[in-house]
Design a protein around this motif. Structure first.
Motif, mmCIF file in Angstrom:
data_model
loop_
_atom_site.group_PDB
_atom_site.id
_atom_site.type_symbol
_atom_site.label_atom_id
_atom_site.label_comp_id
_atom_site.label_asym_id
_atom_site.label_seq_id
_atom_site.Cartn_x
_atom_site.Cartn_y
_atom_site.Cartn_z
ATOM 1 N N GLY A 33 0.823 -1.212 0.000
ATOM 2 C CA GLY A 33 0.000 0.000 0.000
ATOM 3 C C GLY A 33 0.846 1.248 0.000
ATOM 4 O O GLY A 33 2.055 1.201 -0.252
ATOM 5 N N SER A 34 0.228 2.343 0.335
ATOM 6 C CA SER A 34 0.892 3.643 0.214
ATOM 7 C C SER A 34 1.741 3.996 1.422
ATOM 8 O O SER A 34 1.406 3.699 2.565
ATOM 9 C CB SER A 34 -0.157 4.739 0.011
ATOM 10 O OG SER A 34 -1.018 4.809 1.128
ATOM 11 N N VAL A 35 2.865 4.627 1.126
ATOM 12 C CA VAL A 35 3.666 5.319 2.134
ATOM 13 C C VAL A 35 3.646 6.769 1.649
ATOM 14 O O VAL A 35 3.876 7.021 0.463
ATOM 15 C CB VAL A 35 5.101 4.759 2.191
ATOM 16 C CG1 VAL A 35 5.961 5.585 3.142
ATOM 17 C CG2 VAL A 35 5.073 3.289 2.604
ATOM 18 N N ALA A 36 3.321 7.685 2.516
ATOM 19 C CA ALA A 36 3.025 9.043 2.041
ATOM 20 C C ALA A 36 3.475 10.111 3.020
ATOM 21 O O ALA A 36 3.811 9.826 4.173
ATOM 22 C CB ALA A 36 1.514 9.169 1.814
ATOM 23 N N PHE A 37 3.462 11.329 2.539
ATOM 24 C CA PHE A 37 3.541 12.487 3.424
ATOM 25 C C PHE A 37 2.161 13.121 3.462
ATOM 26 O O PHE A 37 1.503 13.250 2.428
ATOM 27 C CB PHE A 37 4.592 13.493 2.937
ATOM 28 C CG PHE A 37 6.001 12.997 3.102
ATOM 29 C CD1 PHE A 37 6.492 12.689 4.364
ATOM 30 C CD2 PHE A 37 6.833 12.830 2.002
ATOM 31 C CE1 PHE A 37 7.789 12.214 4.527
ATOM 32 C CE2 PHE A 37 8.133 12.356 2.161
ATOM 33 C CZ PHE A 37 8.609 12.051 3.419
ATOM 34 N N ASP A 38 1.735 13.483 4.657
ATOM 35 C CA ASP A 38 0.407 14.077 4.834
ATOM 36 C C ASP A 38 0.524 15.493 5.388
ATOM 37 O O ASP A 38 1.372 15.774 6.233
ATOM 38 C CB ASP A 38 -0.416 13.269 5.849
ATOM 39 C CG ASP A 38 -0.782 11.876 5.347
ATOM 40 O OD1 ASP A 38 -0.754 11.666 4.118
ATOM 41 O OD2 ASP A 38 -1.112 11.021 6.196
ATOM 42 N N ALA A 39 -0.353 16.364 4.906
ATOM 43 C CA ALA A 39 -0.560 17.660 5.557
ATOM 44 C C ALA A 39 -1.961 17.578 6.160
ATOM 45 O O ALA A 39 -2.925 17.288 5.459
ATOM 46 C CB ALA A 39 -0.471 18.792 4.555
ATOM 47 N N ALA A 45 -0.389 20.038 10.789
ATOM 48 C CA ALA A 45 0.934 19.499 10.467
ATOM 49 C C ALA A 45 1.130 19.663 8.968
ATOM 50 O O ALA A 45 0.263 19.295 8.189
ATOM 51 C CB ALA A 45 1.018 18.034 10.863
ATOM 52 N N ASP A 46 2.249 20.203 8.567
ATOM 53 C CA ASP A 46 2.465 20.507 7.154
ATOM 54 C C ASP A 46 2.930 19.317 6.346
ATOM 55 O O ASP A 46 2.630 19.189 5.167
ATOM 56 C CB ASP A 46 3.521 21.615 7.014
ATOM 57 C CG ASP A 46 2.923 22.961 7.348
ATOM 58 O OD1 ASP A 46 1.686 23.071 7.308
ATOM 59 O OD2 ASP A 46 3.698 23.889 7.653
ATOM 60 N N ARG A 47 3.701 18.449 6.990
ATOM 61 C CA ARG A 47 4.295 17.355 6.226
ATOM 62 C C ARG A 47 4.759 16.307 7.211
ATOM 63 O O ARG A 47 5.853 16.392 7.751
ATOM 64 C CB ARG A 47 5.483 17.869 5.405
ATOM 65 C CG ARG A 47 6.095 16.858 4.455
ATOM 66 C CD ARG A 47 7.163 17.563 3.635
ATOM 67 N NE ARG A 47 7.939 16.666 2.792
ATOM 68 C CZ ARG A 47 8.931 15.899 3.232
ATOM 69 N NH1 ARG A 47 9.267 15.903 4.496
ATOM 70 N NH2 ARG A 47 9.593 15.126 2.371
ATOM 71 N N ILE A 48 3.868 15.353 7.486
ATOM 72 C CA ILE A 48 4.256 14.277 8.394
ATOM 73 C C ILE A 48 4.084 12.951 7.679
ATOM 74 O O ILE A 48 3.308 12.829 6.730
ATOM 75 C CB ILE A 48 3.448 14.296 9.709
ATOM 76 C CG1 ILE A 48 1.930 14.273 9.426
ATOM 77 C CG2 ILE A 48 3.804 15.505 10.555
ATOM 78 C CD1 ILE A 48 1.099 14.153 10.680
ATOM 79 N N LEU A 49 4.808 11.979 8.166
ATOM 80 C CA LEU A 49 4.762 10.656 7.554
ATOM 81 C C LEU A 49 3.378 10.051 7.726
ATOM 82 O O LEU A 49 2.766 10.152 8.787
ATOM 83 C CB LEU A 49 5.825 9.768 8.219
ATOM 84 C CG LEU A 49 6.080 8.423 7.551
ATOM 85 C CD1 LEU A 49 6.510 8.602 6.101
ATOM 86 C CD2 LEU A 49 7.140 7.663 8.329
ATOM 87 N N GLY A 50 2.885 9.443 6.664
ATOM 88 C CA GLY A 50 1.591 8.771 6.723
ATOM 89 C C GLY A 50 1.522 7.683 5.674
ATOM 90 O O GLY A 50 2.534 7.120 5.285
ATOM 91 N N GLY A 51 0.308 7.411 5.221
ATOM 92 C CA GLY A 51 0.109 6.353 4.226
ATOM 93 C C GLY A 51 -0.420 5.097 4.882
ATOM 94 O O GLY A 51 -0.039 4.750 6.005
ATOM 95 N N PHE A 60 4.353 10.227 -2.559
ATOM 96 C CA PHE A 60 2.906 10.495 -2.543
ATOM 97 C C PHE A 60 2.596 11.519 -1.443
ATOM 98 O O PHE A 60 3.085 11.409 -0.320
ATOM 99 C CB PHE A 60 2.189 9.163 -2.270
ATOM 100 C CG PHE A 60 0.695 9.216 -2.227
ATOM 101 C CD1 PHE A 60 -0.051 10.214 -2.871
ATOM 102 C CD2 PHE A 60 -0.013 8.213 -1.548
ATOM 103 C CE1 PHE A 60 -1.433 10.226 -2.825
ATOM 104 C CE2 PHE A 60 -1.400 8.227 -1.494
ATOM 105 C CZ PHE A 60 -2.103 9.241 -2.135
ATOM 106 N N PHE A 61 1.789 12.514 -1.804
ATOM 107 C CA PHE A 61 1.457 13.574 -0.839
ATOM 108 C C PHE A 61 -0.054 13.755 -0.763
ATOM 109 O O PHE A 61 -0.747 13.839 -1.776
ATOM 110 C CB PHE A 61 2.131 14.884 -1.270
ATOM 111 C CG PHE A 61 1.758 16.067 -0.400
ATOM 112 C CD1 PHE A 61 2.317 16.221 0.868
ATOM 113 C CD2 PHE A 61 0.833 17.011 -0.843
ATOM 114 C CE1 PHE A 61 1.974 17.308 1.668
ATOM 115 C CE2 PHE A 61 0.486 18.103 -0.046
ATOM 116 C CZ PHE A 61 1.060 18.240 1.218
ATOM 117 N N TRP A 62 -0.563 13.824 0.455
ATOM 118 C CA TRP A 62 -1.999 14.041 0.650
ATOM 119 C C TRP A 62 -2.198 15.156 1.662
ATOM 120 O O TRP A 62 -1.491 15.243 2.669
ATOM 121 C CB TRP A 62 -2.669 12.761 1.162
ATOM 122 C CG TRP A 62 -4.130 12.937 1.465
ATOM 123 C CD1 TRP A 62 -5.157 12.921 0.568
ATOM 124 C CD2 TRP A 62 -4.728 13.162 2.754
ATOM 125 N NE1 TRP A 62 -6.355 13.121 1.209
ATOM 126 C CE2 TRP A 62 -6.134 13.281 2.546
ATOM 127 C CE3 TRP A 62 -4.242 13.282 4.052
ATOM 128 C CZ2 TRP A 62 -7.040 13.515 3.581
ATOM 129 C CZ3 TRP A 62 -5.134 13.521 5.092
ATOM 130 C CH2 TRP A 62 -6.512 13.626 4.852
#
Lengths: 302, 302
Positions: free
Chosen positions: A7-13, A21-27, A78-80
């Motif tokens: 699945g996805s590994v992403a950066f989330d805002a 949070a402007d850019r944290i690890l997510g996915g 990937f950014f969300w």
């Protein structure tokens, strides 16, 4: 038992009434892996870009997470970006930048191909199926998540993938959309005809319900005084569920129920802080403690 | 133990996706009494008009329901008409004709005044309080239902009545409105300051949650393949809850939990058919059978 997640590994805002949070690890695969790793060894398949640093990768270190299958590709991760409403009931997607994820072709390293427990996080159902084609041994459990996008856009591909799925793990809106049936029991019966033998319906603040053949089991959401960030709750639930199930090594009614409880435990911890902050700092004793709290919350004698 | 209920007896016109009824017996006190009478003796206080016939009164006959306190007044009985949406999630009130109910002044017959368990169904909080003034012995349990109308229009009167209430039994929207707090645990804490020691939150298709001091208990709604008519579900829940509690004769954690389960049992039966059709035809064995089903639906071991 070996547990594979794709699945996805992403950066989330993320913006919630409690912060930003402007850019944290997510996915999905990130939350899933960290949650599941408290229970069992996890093999991760995903893709990240050049902006994914050692510091980001640290979340997987010191855990039972094999990241051999985490591909690094030229480009960005990937950014969300999303914003939650005052009551956290609704979320608005502000940005979705697929970046390297647009070209993701899951490739299983050789040792992963004998995985017995497989979780296909929410990605293109054709890619989900390609994962199953790479597995050389008949898996014990294939669980799958999906979303409205695939239900609407690629219904045939999704149906084909569902034929090879044992456990479908989606939310109530997706259940209703996929089955075209509002009543969840009738929806479940419809879905069983498509392949899955077990339907796990995630219901957010109302908990989760599992339906299989003629049985149903419900678990409430853990009542919390403050939910800081609902992001990743469903994937942490899936991680706790599959992680527990793989560690149990048996799939029966009692184990599935425990898996529902441990899934709920992991989801409930995730939402207590932003991103992975709470999930990654858990102690095993806290997991068992909250599972016992779930007992107190639901048990009665007649 | 003696259980007193004060509330509406009405005629309802109901439209759901499963059918239509022009004029069937309803009202909070009716559903409550019939549900509670499976567990204990009920003393009913309400008002009906000249159009309320012997045939209508038959629902109370042959049960442990004392209707001495059911006043007959010149005029017509309270009438309510409503329509449910396709998914039963929303209901539109089409007509509310108070008729004789507009002049209702609850008067307790002498033998009722020693009631130990009291349920004040959703009526003007000033009238609810007038009932408590007529009771000559300190009741063991006073439970109360209310609605947005009173929360908005008569907040001071409601607050005064809540000071004398042990158990507040309302839905989640009302809980949030009364406390001005979205989070249900924080809402409960706010409400405890107003008087009630126990908050029972009815959540429709998601079941019910009980909160008191630092403990919470949840029970799901019984998964049904078809809900024919949700009218009266909450009042049947209250009837099962208070009926069981009065029959137990003790108020402690274990009994309160059982009361939650029996309340849910009665609510789940009510919605299976139109109006009182299912509730009035229940067997005691069916009640216990469904309570055991609630066990199967929720129980797990760690």
């Amino acid at each position: 038992m070996s547990l594979l997640v794709v699945g996805s590994v992403a950066f989330d805002a993320i913006e919630t009434p409690f912060g930003k949070a402007d850019r944290i690890l997510g996915g999905a695969a990130t939350y899933f892996s960290v949650a599941a790793s408290y229970f069992t060894h996890v093999s991760l398949v995903g893709i990240v870009g050049e902006d994914f640093t050692e510091k980001d990768a640290a979340v997987f270190k010191g855990r039972r997470i094999d990241t051999t299958g985490l591909e690094r590709a030229p480009g960005k991760t990937f950014f969300w970006a999303g914003r939650y409403s005052e009551n956290m009931n609704e979320r608005t997607t502000l940005a979705t930048e697929l970046n390297v994820f647009a070209e993701f072709k899951p490739l299983l390293p050789e040792p992963y191909r004998k995985s017995e427990y497989i979780f296909l996080a929410n990605i293109d159902p054709t890619l989900q199926r390609s994962v199953l084609h790479q597995v050389t041994r008949r898996p014990k459990v294939v669980a799958l998540d999906t979303m409205n996008y695939w239900i609407e856009r690629t219904p045939e591909e999704l149906r084909e993938t569902l034929r090879h799925t044992h456990i479908l793990m989606i939310n109530d809106a997706e259940t209703r959309q996929l089955s075209n049936e509002h009543n969840l029991l009738r929806a479940a019966r419809h879905i069983f005809k498509l392949g899955p033998k077990v339907l796990v319906i995630k219901r957010g603040e109302y908990g989760a319900m599992m339906v299989h053949s003629r049985h149903a089991f419900t678990v409430p959401a853990f009542p919390l005084e403050q939910v800081h960030d609902p992001t990743g709750a469903g994937d942490s639930f899936a991680g706790g569920f599959m992680g527990y199930l793989a560690s149990a090594g048996r799939v029966n009614e009692a184990e599935l129920r425990r898996a529902m409880v441990y899934g709920s435990v992991m989801g409930s911890y995730t939402v207590e802080k932003f991103g992975l902050d709470r999930l990654r700092s858990l102690k095993r004793s806290e997991i068992h403690q909250r599972a016992r709290h779930f007992s107190k919350l639901t048990q009665f004698t007649l």
